[in-house]
Design a protein around this motif. Sequence first.
Motif, PDB file in Angstrom:
ATOM      1  N   UNK A  92       0.832  -1.213   0.000  1.00 29.73           N
ATOM      2  CA  UNK A  92       0.000   0.000   0.000  1.00 29.73           C
ATOM      3  C   UNK A  92       0.866   1.263   0.000  1.00 29.73           C
ATOM      4  N   UNK A  93       1.937   1.260   0.788  1.00 32.12           N
ATOM      5  CA  UNK A  93       2.860   2.404   0.798  1.00 32.12           C
ATOM      6  C   UNK A  93       3.477   2.611  -0.583  1.00 32.12           C
ATOM      7  N   UNK A  94       3.877   1.517  -1.229  1.00 31.88           N
ATOM      8  CA  UNK A  94       4.467   1.596  -2.564  1.00 31.88           C
ATOM      9  C   UNK A  94       3.478   2.238  -3.534  1.00 31.88           C
ATOM     10  N   UNK A  95       2.248   1.816  -3.454  1.00 35.14           N
ATOM     11  CA  UNK A  95       1.203   2.354  -4.337  1.00 35.14           C
ATOM     12  C   UNK A  95       0.987   3.849  -4.072  1.00 35.14           C
ATOM     13  N   UNK A  96       0.954   4.232  -2.792  1.00 31.93           N
ATOM     14  CA  UNK A  96       0.695   5.640  -2.456  1.00 31.93           C
ATOM     15  C   UNK A  96       1.855   6.554  -2.863  1.00 31.93           C
ATOM     16  N   UNK A  97       3.074   6.019  -2.869  1.00 33.52           N
ATOM     17  CA  UNK A  97       4.241   6.806  -3.300  1.00 33.52           C
ATOM     18  C   UNK A  97       4.211   7.021  -4.808  1.00 33.52           C
ATOM     19  N   UNK A  98       3.643   6.081  -5.527  1.00 37.96           N
ATOM     20  CA  UNK A  98       3.597   6.187  -6.985  1.00 37.96           C
ATOM     21  C   UNK A  98       4.429   5.136  -7.696  1.00 37.96           C
ATOM     22  N   UNK A  99       4.770   4.067  -6.979  1.00 36.60           N
ATOM     23  CA  UNK A  99       5.482   2.964  -7.616  1.00 36.60           C
ATOM     24  C   UNK A  99       4.518   2.289  -8.582  1.00 36.60           C
ATOM     25  N   UNK A 100       4.969   2.082  -9.808  1.00 32.63           N
ATOM     26  CA  UNK A 100       4.095   1.625 -10.884  1.00 32.63           C
ATOM     27  C   UNK A 100       3.674   0.168 -10.771  1.00 32.63           C
ATOM     28  N   UNK A 101       4.621  -0.689 -10.425  1.00 34.65           N
ATOM     29  CA  UNK A 101       4.348  -2.129 -10.401  1.00 34.65           C
ATOM     30  C   UNK A 101       5.046  -2.742  -9.197  1.00 34.65           C
ATOM     31  N   UNK A 102       4.609  -3.938  -8.815  1.00 37.12           N
ATOM     32  CA  UNK A 102       5.152  -4.623  -7.646  1.00 37.12           C
ATOM     33  C   UNK A 102       5.330  -6.087  -8.013  1.00 37.12           C
ATOM     34  N   UNK A 103       6.570  -6.566  -7.959  1.00 34.70           N
ATOM     35  CA  UNK A 103       6.868  -7.958  -8.280  1.00 34.70           C
ATOM     36  C   UNK A 103       7.492  -8.629  -7.068  1.00 34.70           C
ATOM     37  N   UNK A 104       7.049  -9.842  -6.757  1.00 40.18           N
ATOM     38  CA  UNK A 104       7.591 -10.584  -5.626  1.00 40.18           C
ATOM     39  C   UNK A 104       8.630 -11.573  -6.145  1.00 40.18           C
ATOM     40  N   UNK A 105       9.811 -11.566  -5.506  1.00 43.11           N
ATOM     41  CA  UNK A 105      10.879 -12.512  -5.858  1.00 43.11           C
ATOM     42  C   UNK A 105      10.463 -13.913  -5.437  1.00 43.11           C
ATOM     43  N   UNK A 106      10.875 -14.924  -6.165  1.00 45.37           N
ATOM     44  CA  UNK A 106      11.663 -14.874  -7.394  1.00 45.37           C
ATOM     45  C   UNK A 106      10.784 -14.466  -8.577  1.00 45.37           C
ATOM     46  N   UNK A 107      11.387 -13.781  -9.530  1.00 49.44           N
ATOM     47  CA  UNK A 107      10.635 -13.275 -10.678  1.00 49.44           C
ATOM     48  C   UNK A 107      10.949 -14.094 -11.925  1.00 49.44           C
ATOM     49  N   UNK A 108      10.036 -14.041 -12.866  1.00 50.44           N
ATOM     50  CA  UNK A 108      10.280 -14.679 -14.160  1.00 50.44           C
ATOM     51  C   UNK A 108      10.512 -13.582 -15.193  1.00 50.44           C
ATOM     52  N   UNK A 109      11.305 -13.865 -16.228  1.00 46.91           N
ATOM     53  CA  UNK A 109      11.510 -12.861 -17.280  1.00 46.91           C
ATOM     54  C   UNK A 109      10.191 -12.391 -17.901  1.00 46.91           C
ATOM     55  N   UNK A 110       9.240 -13.313 -18.096  1.00 44.64           N
ATOM     56  CA  UNK A 110       7.957 -12.947 -18.698  1.00 44.64           C
ATOM     57  C   UNK A 110       7.178 -11.973 -17.816  1.00 44.64           C
ATOM     58  N   UNK A 111       7.120 -12.250 -16.510  1.00 43.72           N
ATOM     59  CA  UNK A 111       6.423 -11.344 -15.587  1.00 43.72           C
ATOM     60  C   UNK A 111       7.114  -9.981 -15.562  1.00 43.72           C
ATOM     61  N   UNK A 112       8.429  -9.988 -15.575  1.00 41.30           N
ATOM     62  CA  UNK A 112       9.191  -8.738 -15.568  1.00 41.30           C
ATOM     63  C   UNK A 112       8.899  -7.934 -16.837  1.00 41.30           C
ATOM     64  N   UNK A 113       8.888  -8.600 -17.974  1.00 44.59           N
ATOM     65  CA  UNK A 113       8.612  -7.917 -19.241  1.00 44.59           C
ATOM     66  C   UNK A 113       7.225  -7.273 -19.221  1.00 44.59           C
ATOM     67  N   UNK A 114       6.233  -8.014 -18.745  1.00 42.43           N
ATOM     68  CA  UNK A 114       4.868  -7.471 -18.679  1.00 42.43           C
ATOM     69  C   UNK A 114       4.822  -6.211 -17.819  1.00 42.43           C
ATOM     70  N   UNK A 115       5.477  -6.246 -16.642  1.00 46.60           N
ATOM     71  CA  UNK A 115       5.472  -5.093 -15.741  1.00 46.60           C
ATOM     72  C   UNK A 115       6.209  -3.899 -16.343  1.00 46.60           C
ATOM     73  N   UNK A 116       7.337  -4.167 -17.001  1.00 44.47           N
ATOM     74  CA  UNK A 116       8.098  -3.086 -17.634  1.00 44.47           C
ATOM     75  C   UNK A 116       7.281  -2.444 -18.743  1.00 44.47           C
ATOM     76  N   UNK A 117       6.661  -3.265 -19.566  1.00 40.60           N
ATOM     77  CA  UNK A 117       5.826  -2.743 -20.663  1.00 40.60           C
ATOM     78  C   UNK A 117       4.690  -1.900 -20.105  1.00 40.60           C
ATOM     79  N   UNK A 118       4.038  -2.372 -19.049  1.00 38.37           N
ATOM     80  CA  UNK A 118       2.949  -1.611 -18.433  1.00 38.37           C
ATOM     81  C   UNK A 118       3.472  -0.290 -17.881  1.00 38.37           C
ATOM     82  N   UNK A 119       4.580  -0.344 -17.142  1.00 39.89           N
ATOM     83  CA  UNK A 119       5.124   0.865 -16.511  1.00 39.89           C
ATOM     84  C   UNK A 119       5.561   1.899 -17.536  1.00 39.89           C
ATOM     85  N   UNK A 120       6.072   1.462 -18.686  1.00 36.00           N
ATOM     86  CA  UNK A 120       6.545   2.378 -19.713  1.00 36.00           C
ATOM     87  C   UNK A 120       5.484   2.711 -20.761  1.00 36.00           C
ATOM     88  N   UNK A 121       4.335   2.065 -20.660  1.00 35.46           N
ATOM     89  CA  UNK A 121       3.273   2.329 -21.631  1.00 35.46           C
ATOM     90  C   UNK A 121       3.554   1.730 -22.996  1.00 35.46           C
TER      91      UNK A 121
END
Length: 142
Positions: free
Chosen positions: A108-137
């Motif tokens: 919730x703090x991350x969201x209120x600060x303006x952090x675009x996405x939240x990924x929990x480790x361990x991450x997969x390249x596919x999940x990371x790509x999706x979040x990066x694409x979303x964050x960058x539009x």
Amino acid sequence: MNEANNIGKQINMDTITCLIVDDDKFSRTFVKTALYQIGIKNTKEASSTAEAMEILRGYKIHIVLLDQQMPEGSGLELARGIKEGKIGDNKDLPIIMVTIDTKEKTVMDAKSIGIHEYLVKPISPLALKKRICTALGIKERA
């Protein structure tokens, strides 16, 4: 719309520069490898929030991948500094939290600060790509 988003609409992943902020070298290497697998080859690494601030002041960064739990300053503190414009001209810089911290308060703090996405480790390249694409539009290509 910020420059990162303008870049995002027409780019290949290889034009993005990503800052990885994590005190754990293994985690930074793992994230860097995942980025490489999805086509992001320009990376900077910081093992502390102080090192991250130096890099943010000295380089053009398009997106930050940020760990929450670090010994000398949390990821949330760094993100707050970025979003408040205290660390260079980076207020609109997309930030993705990449952490083991799943506490509701942290999310919730991350969201209120303006952090675009939240990924929990361990991450997969596919999940990371999706979040990066979303964050960058960026619209993902199939």
